[in-house]
Write an enzyme that holds these catalytic residues in place. Structure first.
Site, PDB file in Angstrom:
ATOM      1  N   LYS B  76      32.816 -13.427  13.957  1.00 38.76           N
ATOM      2  CA  LYS B  76      32.688 -13.404  15.407  1.00 38.76           C
ATOM      3  C   LYS B  76      32.926 -14.841  15.871  1.00 38.76           C
ATOM      4  O   LYS B  76      32.517 -15.788  15.190  1.00 38.76           O
ATOM      5  CB  LYS B  76      31.255 -12.964  15.748  1.00 38.76           C
ATOM      6  N   SER B 151      28.034  -7.100  21.519  1.00 38.90           N
ATOM      7  CA  SER B 151      29.036  -8.085  21.804  1.00 38.90           C
ATOM      8  C   SER B 151      29.996  -8.385  20.645  1.00 38.90           C
ATOM      9  O   SER B 151      31.059  -8.948  20.868  1.00 38.90           O
ATOM     10  CB  SER B 151      28.363  -9.382  22.254  1.00 38.90           C
ATOM     11  N   SER B 175      24.088  -6.478  19.282  1.00 40.83           N
ATOM     12  CA  SER B 175      25.479  -6.930  19.219  1.00 40.83           C
ATOM     13  C   SER B 175      26.219  -6.659  17.911  1.00 40.83           C
ATOM     14  O   SER B 175      27.441  -6.679  17.874  1.00 40.83           O
ATOM     15  CB  SER B 175      25.560  -8.420  19.534  1.00 40.83           C
TER      16      SER B 175
END
Lengths: 104, 470
Positions: B76, B151, B175
């Site tokens: 990420k 996310s 997330s």
């Protein structure tokens, strides 16, 4: 559940934006007054939760007073050039910042 | 495809020289070229030549010392990587080149795992759909008109699209689990402090956790035993010894107890997801687990607790972005991020602190008790990850309140700190993935991964991949 309405005025939004160091346009301020108010009204339901005699929790690490030796860790040191490498405005090895004192 | 295989299978293939590390890397780049123009999972793809150079060096050594050696992975874009642009999906950091490495990246790099991309997400972790990004939304490989979740949407979509073998996500309120469930992959939100947060760009520091995403629970176990542990650079990282998670995967589930909070399966939950959860409960029964109904009435306050504390912490964390030492100025925050900063600033300001922040921190204590009550009698709690299947792109981003309600099942574990494993458990009739989560006591990842692995031995949801990925 108690969803007491929390309605913020555009003046309150302006004050908050100043505290948060955000420059908002007039349109953003108007929109923000609506959306911030709707979220705050939603979270206000917390008021109906009984928390008498309940302690606060601020962290869940299960640890307290974590110390390290007071020694320099060379692996984590940056050279001056590295430290400045992402700055858009520097001079003679210094970061340039806006003046905070006014000249008299 | 080689990338359809598990880490263990790929490792064996590398050892037997069925294929080389170069071939695996070539396959991931081929898939990126083929699919990512439509999926948009990556913000930065590493230069292929230099990545292949690393792969060739691994092949030339003729030894794959570790299970992760030669295995491609993505991060990420919330993890700082020395010399590689790190954006956190925000224009504030659009050209930020970190001078140091996140601990999780350093550990994986040292083992010979091969980083190929920095992936899309909601900026700063602010969202559950990877629409709040300055690098255009990530599209779900199962239906390109829909979101990948967030996310950590980019990493999840990249795994579903076979552009990587595993990923490191970050979970502050769902997330990792939310996009895992919506992209049909497996993802683990670890106990707070289990993995070092050093170099993970902070959203809400007392909630943030660094965790693995993969195709299976076994893959997550392999990754976790390599990234977990005390780090002197993160004072909140735990001193608890790191178990060999893979050693417990084969244990029988006979005698285990799972709690099913029936009161959370009512209004607001998509009926197809509800059925999938009930079917998973039956499957656990079949595996010898006693599944018992419980109730968690305090859950109704979960979103309120989260949406006070997380904005408070983020308003403080994001105060540092002033564009002086690095990055661009604060006018580059998205509207959603500005809103969260404003809400946090309000809730922490004099006169409102007691009613909002302090009240939420007290409520947090009540949530810890509620989880403890159930988890003292059960090995895990079973519940959905998402209340609905993946939403259509644009559907939620315009409505902050609706957007927030989508996080109902995933926001209460972070304030409490407990681990939660998201596992694929079915599909809607429109072929959209459904995920369940298994929540355990602090530092019982071992048990959750064991349960997840045993479930995946008798189901094949996790083996299915999107039709477009052929």
């Amino acid at each position: 559940m108690d969803k007491a309405s929390t309605k913020l005025t555009t003046d309150e939004i302006k004050k908050l934006a100043k505290l948060a160091n955000l420059k908002l346009t007039e349109a953003q301020i108007k929109k923000m007054a609506e959306s911030v108010s709707s979220v705050l009204s939603y979270v206000s339901q917390l008021k109906s939760l009984n928390t008498t005699d309940t302690e606060e929790t601020s962290q869940v690490t299960g640890q307290e007073n974590v110390f390290r030796d007071d020694v320099v860790d060379a692996e984590r040191m940056l050279s001056q050039a590295e430290a400045l490498s992402n700055s858009k405005n520097n001079h003679n090895g210094y970061f340039m910042v806006k003046a905070i004192f006014e000249e008299v | 495809m080689i990338t359809d295989k598990t880490i263990k299978e790929i490792h064996s293939g590398l050892k037997r020289r069925d294929y080389s590390c170069v071939e695996i890397i070539e396959e991931t780049y081929k898939n990126i070229e083929k699919y990512d123009s439509e999926i948009n999972s990556a913000i930065t793809v590493l230069d292929k030549k230099s990545v292949l150079k690393k792969a060739k060096a691994i092949d030339a050594e003729h030894k794959v010392s570790d299970l992760l050696c030669g295995i491609p992975f993505v991060l990420k874009d919330a993890y700082v990587t020395r010399g590689i642009r790190t954006t956190c999906a925000s224009n504030v950091l659009a050209d930020y080149i970190p001078q140091y490495n996140a601990t999780v990246y350093k550990k994986l790099n040292d083992l010979g795992a091969v980083l190929i991309g920095k992936m899309n997400q909601d900026a700063w972790g602010h969202g559950g759909s990877t629409e709040n990004t300055d690098f255009a939304p990530t599209h779900n490989p199962w239906d390109l008109t829909r979101v990948a979740g967030g996310s950590s949407g980019g990493p999840a979509a990249a795994l579903a699209g076979r552009m990587s073998v595993f990923a490191i996500g970050e979970d502050t309120g769902g997330s990792i689990r939310n996009p895992a469930a919506w992209c049909n992959i497996t993802g683990l939100k670890v106990s707070y402090g289990r993995v070092s947060r050093y170099g993970s760009i902070a959203y809400a520091s007392s909630f943030d956790t660094v965790g693995p995403m993969g195709k299976t629970a076994e893959d997550c176990a392999i990754i976790l035993e390599r990234i977990a542990g005390k780090d002197p650079y993160d004072a909140t990282s735990s001193l608890n010894p790191v178990p060999t998670y893979t050693a417990s995967l084969d244990k029988t589930l006979k005698g285990k107890k799972i709690a099913l909070p029936k009161d959370l399966l009512g209004k607001g939950l998509d009926p197809e997801i509800k059925n999938a959860i009930l079917e998973a409960a039956e499957k656990f029964n079949f595996l010898g687990v006693a599944v018992e109904e419980v109730s968690m009435p305090i859950f109704d306050y979960g979103l309120a607790v989260y949406y006070v504390i997380a904005p408070c912490e983020t308003s403080s964390n994001l105060a540092r972005y002033d564009g002086i030492r690095y990055g661009n100025d604060r006018s580059n925050f998205t509207e959603e991020t500005m809103r969260r900063i404003m809400i946090g600033t309000y809730a922490l300001s004099a006169g409102y602190y007691d009613a909002f922040y302090r009240k939420a921190q007290k409520a947090r204590t009540l949530f810890i008790k509620a989880y403890q009550d159930i988890l003292s009698k059960f090995d895990a709690i079973l519940m959905p990850v998402n209340p609905t299947p993946p939403t259509v792109i644009g559907e939620l981003i315009g409505d902050p309140l609706q957007n927030l309600l989508a996080d109902f099942y995933t926001v209460t574990q972070n304030p409490v700190g407990v681990p939660s494993l998201a596992v694929p458990c079915g599909f809607t009739k429109n072929k959209l993935p459904i995920g369940m989560q298994l929540i355990g006591k602090m530092f019982t990842e071992e048990i959750l991964l064991n349960i997840g692995h045993q479930y995946q031995l008798v189901t094949d949801w996790h083996k299915k991949k999107p039709e477009m990925i052929s």
